[in-house]
Design a protein around this motif. Structure first.
Motif, PDB file in Angstrom:
ATOM      1  N   GLU A 391     -60.953 -59.618  -6.826  1.00 47.09           N
ATOM      2  CA  GLU A 391     -62.131 -60.357  -6.369  1.00 47.09           C
ATOM      3  C   GLU A 391     -62.440 -61.567  -7.251  1.00 47.09           C
ATOM      4  O   GLU A 391     -63.103 -62.504  -6.807  1.00 47.09           O
ATOM      5  CB  GLU A 391     -63.338 -59.420  -6.333  1.00 47.09           C
ATOM      6  CG  GLU A 391     -63.197 -58.294  -5.313  1.00 47.09           C
ATOM      7  CD  GLU A 391     -64.379 -57.342  -5.351  1.00 47.09           C
ATOM      8  OE1 GLU A 391     -65.228 -57.494  -6.271  1.00 47.09           O
ATOM      9  OE2 GLU A 391     -64.456 -56.467  -4.479  1.00 47.09           O
ATOM     10  N   THR A 392     -61.972 -61.551  -8.507  1.00 42.24           N
ATOM     11  CA  THR A 392     -62.239 -62.679  -9.404  1.00 42.24           C
ATOM     12  C   THR A 392     -61.126 -63.724  -9.390  1.00 42.24           C
ATOM     13  O   THR A 392     -61.166 -64.685 -10.150  1.00 42.24           O
ATOM     14  CB  THR A 392     -62.428 -62.178 -10.851  1.00 42.24           C
ATOM     15  OG1 THR A 392     -61.200 -61.565 -11.293  1.00 42.24           O
ATOM     16  CG2 THR A 392     -63.560 -61.163 -10.916  1.00 42.24           C
ATOM     17  N   GLY A 393     -60.135 -63.509  -8.506  1.00 43.27           N
ATOM     18  CA  GLY A 393     -59.055 -64.471  -8.393  1.00 43.27           C
ATOM     19  C   GLY A 393     -57.880 -64.215  -9.312  1.00 43.27           C
ATOM     20  O   GLY A 393     -56.917 -64.997  -9.328  1.00 43.27           O
ATOM     21  N   GLU A 394     -57.925 -63.145 -10.082  1.00 41.39           N
ATOM     22  CA  GLU A 394     -56.823 -62.824 -10.983  1.00 41.39           C
ATOM     23  C   GLU A 394     -55.728 -62.077 -10.231  1.00 41.39           C
ATOM     24  O   GLU A 394     -56.003 -61.247  -9.355  1.00 41.39           O
ATOM     25  CB  GLU A 394     -57.324 -61.954 -12.146  1.00 41.39           C
ATOM     26  CG  GLU A 394     -58.354 -62.633 -13.019  1.00 41.39           C
ATOM     27  CD  GLU A 394     -58.934 -61.696 -14.068  1.00 41.39           C
ATOM     28  OE1 GLU A 394     -59.189 -62.157 -15.192  1.00 41.39           O
ATOM     29  OE2 GLU A 394     -59.121 -60.504 -13.752  1.00 41.39           O
ATOM     30  N   THR A 395     -54.491 -62.365 -10.568  1.00 42.80           N
ATOM     31  CA  THR A 395     -53.374 -61.674  -9.933  1.00 42.80           C
ATOM     32  C   THR A 395     -52.938 -60.489 -10.798  1.00 42.80           C
ATOM     33  O   THR A 395     -53.063 -60.509 -12.020  1.00 42.80           O
ATOM     34  CB  THR A 395     -52.177 -62.622  -9.734  1.00 42.80           C
ATOM     35  OG1 THR A 395     -51.742 -63.115 -11.006  1.00 42.80           O
ATOM     36  CG2 THR A 395     -52.545 -63.783  -8.831  1.00 42.80           C
ATOM     37  N   TYR A 396     -52.445 -59.461 -10.132  1.00 43.66           N
ATOM     38  CA  TYR A 396     -51.981 -58.272 -10.842  1.00 43.66           C
ATOM     39  C   TYR A 396     -50.856 -57.624 -10.045  1.00 43.66           C
ATOM     40  O   TYR A 396     -50.724 -57.833  -8.828  1.00 43.66           O
ATOM     41  CB  TYR A 396     -53.124 -57.280 -11.054  1.00 43.66           C
ATOM     42  CG  TYR A 396     -53.709 -56.715  -9.770  1.00 43.66           C
ATOM     43  CD1 TYR A 396     -53.297 -55.474  -9.266  1.00 43.66           C
ATOM     44  CD2 TYR A 396     -54.684 -57.419  -9.057  1.00 43.66           C
ATOM     45  CE1 TYR A 396     -53.838 -54.958  -8.103  1.00 43.66           C
ATOM     46  CE2 TYR A 396     -55.222 -56.916  -7.890  1.00 43.66           C
ATOM     47  CZ  TYR A 396     -54.803 -55.681  -7.416  1.00 43.66           C
ATOM     48  OH  TYR A 396     -55.333 -55.185  -6.262  1.00 43.66           O
ATOM     49  N   LEU A 397     -50.048 -56.865 -10.759  1.00 47.37           N
ATOM     50  CA  LEU A 397     -48.930 -56.184 -10.134  1.00 47.37           C
ATOM     51  C   LEU A 397     -49.442 -54.975  -9.363  1.00 47.37           C
ATOM     52  O   LEU A 397     -50.150 -54.126  -9.914  1.00 47.37           O
ATOM     53  CB  LEU A 397     -47.928 -55.746 -11.202  1.00 47.37           C
ATOM     54  CG  LEU A 397     -46.586 -55.189 -10.727  1.00 47.37           C
ATOM     55  CD1 LEU A 397     -45.802 -56.234  -9.946  1.00 47.37           C
ATOM     56  CD2 LEU A 397     -45.774 -54.720 -11.932  1.00 47.37           C
ATOM     57  N   ALA A 398     -49.108 -54.908  -8.100  1.00 47.36           N
ATOM     58  CA  ALA A 398     -49.592 -53.811  -7.258  1.00 47.36           C
ATOM     59  C   ALA A 398     -49.068 -52.472  -7.766  1.00 47.36           C
ATOM     60  O   ALA A 398     -47.871 -52.330  -8.032  1.00 47.36           O
ATOM     61  CB  ALA A 398     -49.151 -54.029  -5.820  1.00 47.36           C
TER      62      ALA A 398
END
Length: 439
Positions: A391-398
């Motif tokens: 929600e904050t626009g940060e990407t992460y590994l699923a």
């Protein structure tokens, strides 16, 4: 151990010809005794299997837990692996770990003991209560055995401790800045530096072999294949209805609602993989919570995503991960549902919470950002490298999908319903799935 479902069909690996009647009873494969039973390799991260896990091939995981929802029983295993284990960060809870190959673990807490036919390397790890048995070498690197014995061919112990237990080696023991504080060290040769201590040291000429025991993966796999085939041969007596809003004719890519309806003690459905793979749809279960429901899926490749699950038993959608309520149900609304992928060689599960168990013995499962409420039985499981945005626009590994500790068949069918079904089973008629459209 076998689970028997009354008011259904007997299905075992030794059957010479799969019967087509829905009468009698179902004897489930031993694979259903496990929250997840994977015939081949399992690769995952940042997730867990809430119940017990059996992997016929290699297990490669990180930031991973097993057995959270199991009842504590340190006499049984929470984790069985037929190949090797590579494990970084996590906990094996409420039971032992059994591996037929080698184990390499870093930053792992074992609440129970370790049984390995191969070598065991523990780095910055802890065994809380239970023995370590290895058919080869046990290496403890900045590790701790809180309470339990160590038995192996060799022990290499560096910056580590065995706090309350014996170490018995058929060959050698090497201790560097380590201690065996409340037990006896027994080996043919012992090497300890000045910073190491052992409560007592003795030498032996021979050490009797300890038999390594694990589950029979090959036998269970044979049961699984026979089980899926037999389920697929059962008569269709449930109704599958498709809805497509705004269309005059439903096509596979326009279906936005699927309803499985059944009135019997055991209901059998059939659906094509292409329709089930449609995204942005709903699946509604319209049957009793005390019935058994098997959904046979035909097709080689299945993609299940962006699907909401509903149940008329509580007149609404299943709720997950809502912090405002106790979202963890008791299995009443999922333990009677099984998706049987009788032909699938590839099953892609993502952005979905599957309500029910999955039997996919030929399928390589790609599983991320979701969960299964039930058994997951498949050929293999892996996690593709997919990045998501929060929600904050940060990407992460699923993360790998979670497997929650529910079990197909863990329901109670009232005796009168079972008897009534047995008496009427011979009058079952095949009912074809029908296609309906909403304007």
């Amino acid at each position: 151990m076998r689970n028997t479902l009354y008011a259904a069909l007997v299905v075992v690996a030794t059957l010479s010809a799969p019967p087509l009647s829905n009468a009698a009873e179902i004897t489930l494969s031993e694979a259903f005794d496990y929250n997840a039973f994977i015939l081949g390799d399992y690769t995952g991260y940042k997730s867990d299997v809430e119940g017990n896990l059996a992997v016929g091939g290699n297990l490669t995981v990180s930031d991973f837990d097993v057995g959270l929802q199991l009842a504590p029983d340190l006499t049984a295993s929470s984790l069985y692996v037929g190949g090797d284990i590579s494990y970084v960060n996590g906990t094996i809870r409420n039971g032992q770990t059994t591996v037929s190959g080698d184990m390499v673990a870093t930053g792992v807490t074992f609440e129970g003991g370790i049984n390995a036919d191969g070598s065991v390397l523990l780095t910055e790890s802890k065994v809380n209560e239970g023995d370590i048995f290895s058919g080869a070498t046990v290496s403890l690197q900045s590790a701790e055995v809180v309470e339990g014995d160590v038995a192996a061919s060799d022990l290499v112990q560096t910056n580590s401790s065995i706090n309350k237990g014996d170490a018995t080696l058929s060959q050698s023991a090497t201790l560097v800045n380590s201690e065996i504080s409340n037990g006896t060290l027994t080996a043919n040769s012992v090497s300890m530096d000045a910073d190491s201590t052992a409560n007592s040291v003795s030498a032996i000429a021979t050490l009797s072999a300890t038999t390594f025991e694990t589950i029979d993966f090959d036998a269970i796999a044979a049961e699984v294949f026979a089980q899926s085939t037999a389920f697929g041969d059962m008569l269709i007596n449930g109704t599958t209805t498709y809805y497509c809003a705004g269309e005059t004719h439903c096509t596979a890519d326009s279906v936005d609602g699927i309803v499985f309806s059944g009135n019997d003690a055991i209901n059998i459905y059939s659906i094509d993989a292409e329709i089930l793979s449609t995204g942005n749809k709903s699946i509604t279960y319209d049957f009793s919570t005390t019935s058994y429901n098997i959904i046979n899926v035909t097709g080689d490749v299945v993609e299940l995503f962006n699907t909401g699950f509903y149940n008329t038993a509580f007149d609404g959608q299943y709720v997950d991960n809502d912090p405002g309520i106790d979202y963890r149900h008791d299995g009443t609304y999922t333990n009677n549902i099984l998706f049987n992928f009788i032909e699938a060689t590839e099953l892609n599960l993502y952005s979905v919470g599957v309500k029910g168990s999955i039997l996919a013995p030929y399928a390589d499962v790609n599983f991320y950002n979701g969960h299964v409420d039930g058994n997951l039985i498949a050929a293999s499981l892996s996690t593709p490298e997919v990045y998501l945005t929060n929600e904050t626009g940060e990407t992460y590994l699923a993360p790998t999908g979670q497997i929650n500790n529910y079990s197909f068949g863990a329901i109670h069918v009232p005796e009168p319903a079972s008897i009534a079904f047995l008496l009427s089973a011979s009058f079952l008629l095949l009912r074809r799935s029908r296609l309906e459209c909403e304007a």
